[in-house]
Design a protein around this motif. Structure first.
Motif, PDB file in Angstrom:
ATOM      1  N   GLU A  14       0.769  -1.312   0.258  1.00 35.80           N
ATOM      2  CA  GLU A  14      -0.146   0.086   0.723  1.00 35.80           C
ATOM      3  C   GLU A  14       0.999   1.194   0.356  1.00 35.80           C
ATOM      4  O   GLU A  14       0.497   2.207  -0.826  1.00 35.80           O
ATOM      5  CB  GLU A  14      -1.112  -0.369   1.249  1.00 35.80           C
ATOM      6  CG  GLU A  14      -2.756  -0.384   0.770  1.00 35.80           C
ATOM      7  CD  GLU A  14      -3.585  -0.667  -0.165  1.00 35.80           C
ATOM      8  OE1 GLU A  14      -3.648   0.671   0.362  1.00 35.80           O
ATOM      9  OE2 GLU A  14      -3.562  -1.412  -0.814  1.00 35.80           O
ATOM     10  N   LYS A  24       2.134   3.268  -3.135  1.00 31.33           N
ATOM     11  CA  LYS A  24       1.215   4.246  -4.137  1.00 31.33           C
ATOM     12  C   LYS A  24       0.971   5.611  -3.757  1.00 31.33           C
ATOM     13  O   LYS A  24       1.580   7.106  -4.501  1.00 31.33           O
ATOM     14  CB  LYS A  24      -0.048   4.005  -3.388  1.00 31.33           C
ATOM     15  CG  LYS A  24      -0.923   2.834  -4.244  1.00 31.33           C
ATOM     16  CD  LYS A  24      -2.157   2.711  -3.170  1.00 31.33           C
ATOM     17  CE  LYS A  24      -3.113   0.671  -3.330  1.00 31.33           C
ATOM     18  NZ  LYS A  24      -4.858   0.437  -3.685  1.00 31.33           N
ATOM     19  N   ASP A  58      -7.438   4.963  -6.751  1.00 29.08           N
ATOM     20  CA  ASP A  58      -7.570   5.957  -5.515  1.00 29.08           C
ATOM     21  C   ASP A  58      -7.398   6.808  -6.251  1.00 29.08           C
ATOM     22  O   ASP A  58      -6.165   8.078  -6.923  1.00 29.08           O
ATOM     23  CB  ASP A  58      -5.821   4.959  -5.099  1.00 29.08           C
ATOM     24  CG  ASP A  58      -6.238   5.381  -3.590  1.00 29.08           C
ATOM     25  OD1 ASP A  58      -6.737   6.906  -3.244  1.00 29.08           O
ATOM     26  OD2 ASP A  58      -5.219   4.860  -3.042  1.00 29.08           O
ATOM     27  N   SER A  91      -7.149   9.465  -3.440  1.00 26.88           N
ATOM     28  CA  SER A  91      -5.924   9.842  -2.453  1.00 26.88           C
ATOM     29  C   SER A  91      -6.930  11.469  -2.224  1.00 26.88           C
ATOM     30  O   SER A  91      -6.059  12.330  -0.981  1.00 26.88           O
ATOM     31  CB  SER A  91      -5.078  10.487  -2.913  1.00 26.88           C
ATOM     32  OG  SER A  91      -4.333   9.709  -3.478  1.00 26.88           O
ATOM     33  N   LYS A 123      -6.748  10.490   1.703  1.00 28.57           N
ATOM     34  CA  LYS A 123      -5.168  10.436   2.072  1.00 28.57           C
ATOM     35  C   LYS A 123      -5.110  11.903   2.535  1.00 28.57           C
ATOM     36  O   LYS A 123      -4.578  12.729   3.199  1.00 28.57           O
ATOM     37  CB  LYS A 123      -4.448  10.225   0.837  1.00 28.57           C
ATOM     38  CG  LYS A 123      -4.287   8.922   0.809  1.00 28.57           C
ATOM     39  CD  LYS A 123      -2.502   7.821   0.291  1.00 28.57           C
ATOM     40  CE  LYS A 123      -2.819   7.906  -0.866  1.00 28.57           C
ATOM     41  NZ  LYS A 123      -3.346   7.459  -1.044  1.00 28.57           N
ATOM     42  N   GLY A 173      -4.104   3.172   1.059  1.00 28.30           N
ATOM     43  CA  GLY A 173      -5.657   3.343  -0.123  1.00 28.30           C
ATOM     44  C   GLY A 173      -6.066   4.281   1.058  1.00 28.30           C
ATOM     45  O   GLY A 173      -6.415   3.908   2.307  1.00 28.30           O
ATOM     46  N   ASP A 174      -7.220   5.239   0.417  1.00 27.77           N
ATOM     47  CA  ASP A 174      -7.945   5.349   1.005  1.00 27.77           C
ATOM     48  C   ASP A 174      -9.344   4.442   1.194  1.00 27.77           C
ATOM     49  O   ASP A 174      -9.919   4.728   2.324  1.00 27.77           O
ATOM     50  CB  ASP A 174      -9.121   6.412  -0.246  1.00 27.77           C
ATOM     51  CG  ASP A 174      -8.339   7.864  -0.794  1.00 27.77           C
ATOM     52  OD1 ASP A 174      -6.911   8.159   0.441  1.00 27.77           O
ATOM     53  OD2 ASP A 174      -9.011   8.737  -1.005  1.00 27.77           O
TER      54      ASP A 174
END
Length: 465
Positions: A179, A182, A261, A263, A266, A280-281
């Motif tokens: 993860e 990303k 994603d 984001s 995030k 990831g969200d």
């Protein structure tokens, strides 16, 4: 691990060797590598799936840029583990039907889950059916390959890695998750955009990782000697309302729809806590009360992935795998984003390598109990896997992380010590479940346990009824 002047032999036991996802990534990475001569023994409860993957592996060996790997499907875990230098554990705990219950039963009680495999009601019950499986694997490793290096790829990562350490405290194990990659891809994109050329990949980006699996944050970001934190903060602020993706979503593409994603969660967490979120969200949202993101997931540009999609995706992957095993299509010796082969080479002594992994806390993450499974960077070298001191999260965030880490540790302990009566209170204390009245939460817990009872100890099922 034996060496010769031409190649370096490594014996890999792959538990869950019928995998439709991780196995072919490893095959591609071994095919593009020029140093390792791997002998991979594939063990799976579905032996035919392991046989299929051995055929696919032979095709990757044909296009190898270095020493061709060997792939054998074996019929027992002991045969896979005998003589193993490295063990990879990549299993599906139960069936997709079980996962559908993990998602659908809470949904009937108003609880939304984007993934349902890590925390929340789905992650909790998935852990209950997975822990006995992982304990069995850890005990087999203790008996047959106690000195092997072990990489766990199975979710829920924190709970299952913790269970394996509880079963075999001397196990040489780390939990592996991609993860954080990303965020590193995002930073490489920012760097390339500034230069106007594709100079950097995610491998050029270094980050200091702090957190627990799927709820990870980064305290520093660099490309070479350049501090990229100011550029990342500006990037997150600029895209906070619109979201960001590296390319346009393909119209009608289900995978893009469910997994691309953007984001926004995030970026919002960076604004709230002052430290960039890395996972990831869809994962991040599940660690927080539902009202924060999950209730308004469409407004936050992420989806709740239905198990029906996972079933369709698996059927497509199986069809592709069957075609590859039959000699159709083309295989490529291309490096994936995964770090496992780099980690193996570092353990063999071919240069140090740093990556984020899940390990028991030995002080690398401040403010979280010693022994809890945490995710930080670790150094892979000929000396082994050494966690690196990450520091401490901001206080408000640390409270959330420590709460989840304590719950995971307590749940593993309760399962392994047959303290079934302790489980409901832990289940009810999760932020997604806590808003339910006790009677409602207890009814939901009972329904979830009953739906997956064929994978659970009888005493647990009886206690939850």
């Amino acid at each position: 691990m034996a060496n010769s002047s031409h190649h370096h032999t490594v014996n890999i036991a792959y538990i869950g060797g019928g995998s439709l996802n991780w196995a072919t990534k490893l095959m591609a990475d071994l095919a593009q590598d020029r140093l390792l001569a791997a002998h991979v023994r594939l063990y799976d409860l579905d032996h035919d799936a392991a046989v299929r993957n051995a055929r696919i592996g032979a095709r990757f060996a044909e296009v190898s840029k270095g020493y061709p790997a060997r792939y054998d499907a074996v019929r027992s875990i002991e045969e896979a583990l005998t003589g193993a230098d490295v063990v990879v554990v990549s299993i599906l705990p139960g069936e997709f039907e079980d996962m559908a219950h993990d998602i659908d039963i809470p949904a009937a009680y108003g609880i939304r889950q984007a993934v349902g495999d890590t925390v929340g009601p789905g992650g909790f019950v998935r852990a209950l059916r997975s822990i006995p499986m992982m304990v069995e694997i850890a005990e087999a490793i203790r008996k047959t390959a106690p000195k092997a290096w072990v990489c766990n790829l199975t979710n829920p990562m924190s709970a299952l890695t913790g269970a394996m350490y509880r079963a075999f405290p001397e196990i040489r194990l780390w939990g592996e998750c991609h993860e954080v990659t990303k965020l590193r891809h995002q930073v490489a994109w920012i760097g390339n955009r500034e230069l106007g050329s594709e100079r950097f990949s995610h491998r050029d980006v270094t980050v200091n990782v702090l957190g627990i699996n799927h709820f990870t944050f980064v305290g520093s970001i660099n490309i070479g000697s350049r501090d990229m934190m100011p550029a990342y903060r500006a990037f997150a602020q600029h895209h906070g309302n619109s979201g960001w993706a590296p390319r346009a979503q393909k119209p009608g593409d289900e995978h893009d729809h469910y997994f691309m994603d953007r984001s926004r969660v995030k970026f919002d967490l960076l604004g709230r806590f002052g430290i960039p979120a890395a996972a990831g969200d869809r994962h991040l949202a599940e660690f927080l009360p539902q009202a924060q993101y999950l209730d308004e997931h469409e407004a936050w540009d992420f989806t709740l992935t239905p198990v029906s999609y996972r079933e369709r995706d698996r059927a497509q992957k199986r069809a592709r795998a069957d075609a590859l095993a039959a000699g159709e299509g083309v295989v490529h010796a291309e490096r994936s984003d995964e770090a496992l082969v780099d980690q193996i080479k570092a353990l063999l002594g071919f240069g140090d390598f740093v990556s984020n992994v899940n390990l028991p806390n030995r002080g690398q993450l401040g403010g979280v109990h010693i022994g809890a499974i945490v995710e930080t960077n670790a150094l892979f070298s000929a000396s082994g896997v050494t966690p690196l001191v990450a520091g401490r999260l901001p206080d408000e965030l640390l409270t959330i992380v420590a709460d989840h880490a304590d719950r995971q540790t307590a749940m593993v302990g309760a399962v392994m010590e047959n303290r079934w009566n302790d489980l409901f209170d832990l289940f009810h204390s999760d932020p997604l479940v806590a808003p339910l009245a006790e009677a409602e939460a207890r009814r939901m817990f009972g329904e979830m346990i009953a739906a997956t009872s064929h994978h659970l100890p009888r005493d647990l099922v009886r206690t939850a009824a």
